[in-house]
Scaffold this motif. Structure first.
Motif, mmCIF file in Angstrom:
data_model
loop_
_atom_site.group_PDB
_atom_site.id
_atom_site.type_symbol
_atom_site.label_atom_id
_atom_site.label_comp_id
_atom_site.label_asym_id
_atom_site.label_seq_id
_atom_site.Cartn_x
_atom_site.Cartn_y
_atom_site.Cartn_z
ATOM 1 N N THR A 1 0.825 -1.207 0.000
ATOM 2 C CA THR A 1 0.000 0.000 0.000
ATOM 3 C C THR A 1 0.861 1.260 0.000
ATOM 4 N N THR A 2 2.005 1.235 0.672
ATOM 5 C CA THR A 2 2.874 2.417 0.634
ATOM 6 C C THR A 2 3.524 2.565 -0.743
ATOM 7 N N MET A 3 3.901 1.455 -1.371
ATOM 8 C CA MET A 3 4.456 1.523 -2.726
ATOM 9 C C MET A 3 3.445 2.118 -3.691
ATOM 10 N N GLU A 4 2.203 1.671 -3.613
ATOM 11 C CA GLU A 4 1.172 2.180 -4.514
ATOM 12 C C GLU A 4 0.936 3.672 -4.293
ATOM 13 N N ALA A 5 0.974 4.110 -3.050
ATOM 14 C CA ALA A 5 0.784 5.532 -2.760
ATOM 15 C C ALA A 5 1.900 6.381 -3.357
ATOM 16 N N LEU A 6 3.105 5.808 -3.435
ATOM 17 C CA LEU A 6 4.259 6.546 -3.957
ATOM 18 C C LEU A 6 4.271 6.620 -5.480
ATOM 19 N N MET A 7 3.486 5.785 -6.146
ATOM 20 C CA MET A 7 3.525 5.776 -7.615
ATOM 21 C C MET A 7 2.133 5.920 -8.229
ATOM 22 N N VAL A 8 1.266 6.703 -7.561
ATOM 23 C CA VAL A 8 -0.065 6.953 -8.107
ATOM 24 C C VAL A 8 0.052 7.598 -9.484
ATOM 25 N N ARG A 9 -0.568 6.974 -10.451
ATOM 26 C CA ARG A 9 -0.578 7.431 -11.849
ATOM 27 C C ARG A 9 0.828 7.543 -12.451
ATOM 28 N N THR A 10 1.789 6.865 -11.881
ATOM 29 C CA THR A 10 3.094 6.714 -12.529
ATOM 30 C C THR A 10 3.031 5.375 -13.259
ATOM 31 N N TYR A 11 2.444 5.399 -14.439
ATOM 32 C CA TYR A 11 2.006 4.166 -15.089
ATOM 33 C C TYR A 11 3.164 3.254 -15.469
ATOM 34 N N SER A 12 4.325 3.824 -15.791
ATOM 35 C CA SER A 12 5.456 2.970 -16.147
ATOM 36 C C SER A 12 5.927 2.159 -14.940
ATOM 37 N N MET A 13 5.923 2.774 -13.740
ATOM 38 C CA MET A 13 6.310 2.021 -12.552
ATOM 39 C C MET A 13 5.239 0.998 -12.191
ATOM 40 N N ASN A 14 3.961 1.353 -12.404
ATOM 41 C CA ASN A 14 2.899 0.365 -12.216
ATOM 42 C C ASN A 14 3.143 -0.850 -13.103
ATOM 43 N N ALA A 15 3.500 -0.586 -14.374
ATOM 44 C CA ALA A 15 3.738 -1.680 -15.311
ATOM 45 C C ALA A 15 4.920 -2.538 -14.874
ATOM 46 N N PHE A 16 5.972 -1.885 -14.372
ATOM 47 C CA PHE A 16 7.144 -2.634 -13.919
ATOM 48 C C PHE A 16 6.785 -3.559 -12.751
ATOM 49 N N TRP A 17 6.172 -2.993 -11.705
ATOM 50 C CA TRP A 17 5.892 -3.808 -10.523
ATOM 51 C C TRP A 17 4.810 -4.850 -10.776
ATOM 52 N N ASP A 18 3.915 -4.584 -11.716
ATOM 53 C CA ASP A 18 2.907 -5.589 -12.049
ATOM 54 C C ASP A 18 3.551 -6.833 -12.647
ATOM 55 N N GLN A 19 4.699 -6.652 -13.291
ATOM 56 C CA GLN A 19 5.401 -7.814 -13.849
ATOM 57 C C GLN A 19 6.316 -8.473 -12.819
ATOM 58 N N VAL A 20 6.806 -7.683 -11.884
ATOM 59 C CA VAL A 20 7.637 -8.267 -10.811
ATOM 60 C C VAL A 20 6.755 -8.967 -9.782
ATOM 61 N N HIS A 21 5.597 -8.362 -9.472
ATOM 62 C CA HIS A 21 4.622 -8.819 -8.461
ATOM 63 C C HIS A 21 5.298 -9.556 -7.292
ATOM 64 N N PRO A 22 6.076 -8.835 -6.469
ATOM 65 C CA PRO A 22 6.807 -9.480 -5.379
ATOM 66 C C PRO A 22 5.919 -10.040 -4.274
ATOM 67 N N PHE A 23 4.632 -9.649 -4.235
ATOM 68 C CA PHE A 23 3.744 -10.133 -3.185
ATOM 69 C C PHE A 23 2.703 -11.102 -3.724
ATOM 70 N N GLY A 24 2.842 -11.473 -5.004
ATOM 71 C CA GLY A 24 1.873 -12.343 -5.635
ATOM 72 C C GLY A 24 0.891 -11.540 -6.467
ATOM 73 N N LEU A 25 0.333 -12.161 -7.483
ATOM 74 C CA LEU A 25 -0.604 -11.478 -8.378
ATOM 75 C C LEU A 25 -1.883 -11.091 -7.646
ATOM 76 N N GLY A 26 -2.275 -9.836 -7.781
ATOM 77 C CA GLY A 26 -3.533 -9.378 -7.202
ATOM 78 C C GLY A 26 -3.573 -9.373 -5.693
ATOM 79 N N ALA A 27 -2.417 -9.217 -5.048
ATOM 80 C CA ALA A 27 -2.369 -9.285 -3.583
ATOM 81 C C ALA A 27 -2.980 -8.050 -2.937
ATOM 82 N N TYR A 28 -3.678 -8.259 -1.819
ATOM 83 C CA TYR A 28 -4.115 -7.200 -0.903
ATOM 84 C C TYR A 28 -4.998 -6.146 -1.582
#
Length: 354
Positions: free
Chosen positions: A296-323
């Protein structure tokens, strides 16, 4: 006299580069009065480089000096804890000096080793891929900025929001993805000392949230922590509490693990070198939190930073669709709290962009 003193300090700093590999000489150096050590660091700052508005000075001889408004021992202890209990690369702490900045607040400085590498953002930028129509709009936006023609910017930005989201070319990132997942797993596998949500050794947490930075806790357990977030809701948004309580029901119904959490994984706090994780830095906000807090803190830091969203969505360190429930709740809570409290154009904004 000033020239002679500068030469002496320069020689001391040069000698420091030869003793980085040994702990004993730094232990001896720290026996000297803190005023003398600080004077040495201040002199070296004159030869160093500091970006505007930054708290970091790049010193000669691969040293870094960081200015702290809060007690620097929080970041120092968290960094050393991670270094001792995980394989995550972090800066080597060489010295810490306390400075009294107010009657109730102590700041200070941290001397640490410099880590070579580029930020995660710098690593991602050349790998961003835009749809052709979006790329054309970005080119228009950059041209307006260069020519100082600001009138069309809002219209171009609005059109850009309608375009397909950018993607990130991850074809050469296998090792980095493994490094990041391993780092997150190592943190989350550390056994908590108790059920408490707190900093190390039961300290209060330094929380950065909703445009504010404040100390809170320690909390006896995660329920007390979650309730404390509700108490931060601004008075002008108290009418939202019934809706917030409904969103909180599935979150409060779960018993989350307590995990050691960085809590500030901004893309500038992750350093990359040669396609590998070089370091994770800035551990001042770290502590024992419910397991979803890292996401949740990561998401707050990259609101509408779509390239970082795309990066972490592929890394998904907490599992797909977590929390997802936790993310929805924290989004509305933070938008009802402190400097981030806002009302949308068509009424109250409850919609999480992710």
């Amino acid at each position: 006299m000033d020239v002679a003193w500068t030469r002496i300090l320069a020689r001391l700093a040069r000698a420091a580069t030869y003793i980085l590999r040994f702990n004993l000489p730094w232990t001896l150096w720290r026996l000297l009065p803190s005023s003398l050590r600080l004077s040495c660091y201040r002199r070296l700052q004159r030869c160093g480089h500091r970006e505007p508005f930054s708290s970091i000075t790049q010193l000669p001889f691969n040293l870094v000096l960081k200015e702290k408004r809060e007690d620097p021992r929080i970041e120092v202890d968290n960094t050393r804890f991670v270094s001792t209990h995980t394989s995550i690369p972090v800066p080597q702490i060489l010295d810490v000096i306390l400075l009294s900045t107010a009657e109730t607040e102590k700041g200070g400085v941290i001397l640490m080793s410099k880590i070579e590498g580029e930020s995660l953002w710098e690593w991602v930028i050349p790998r961003i891929r835009h749809a052709p129509e979006a790329a054309a709009l970005i080119a228009q936006l950059e041209a307006c900025m260069e020519s100082n023609d600001l009138e069309p910017i809002m219209g171009i930005a609005a059109e850009l929001e309608k375009m397909p989201r950018p993607t990130v070319d991850m074809s050469d990132d296998d090792l980095l993805v493994k490094d990041l997942r391993r780092a997150m797993n190592e943190l989350r596998d550390l056994p908590p000392p108790s059920r408490a949500v707190s900093g190390l050794a039961g300290r209060p947490l330094l929380i950065g949230r909703a445009g504010e930075k404040y100390f809170a806790g320690p909390f006896a357990d995660q329920d007390e922590f979650k309730e404390a977030l509700f108490r931060k809701v601004s008075n002008i948004f108290r009418y939202r509490l019934p809706r917030l309580r409904r969103l909180a029901e599935p979150v409060f119904a779960k018993t989350h693990r307590i995990c050691f959490t960085h809590a500030d994984l901004h893309h500038d706090n992750i350093l990359i070198k040669d396609g590998r994780l070089a370091a994770i830095i800035d551990w001042e906000h770290a502590g024992w939190y419910p397991e979803y807090w890292e996401l949740t803190t990561m998401e707050a830091l990259m609101v509408r930073t779509y390239s970082m969203n795309a990066f972490w969505d592929q890394v998904h360190p907490f599992g797909l669709g977590a929390y997802r429930d936790e993310l929805k709740l924290e989004w509305v809570l933070s938008r009802s709290t402190g400097l981030m409290g806002v009302v949308g154009e068509d009424g109250d904004d409850y919609e999480c962009p992710r």
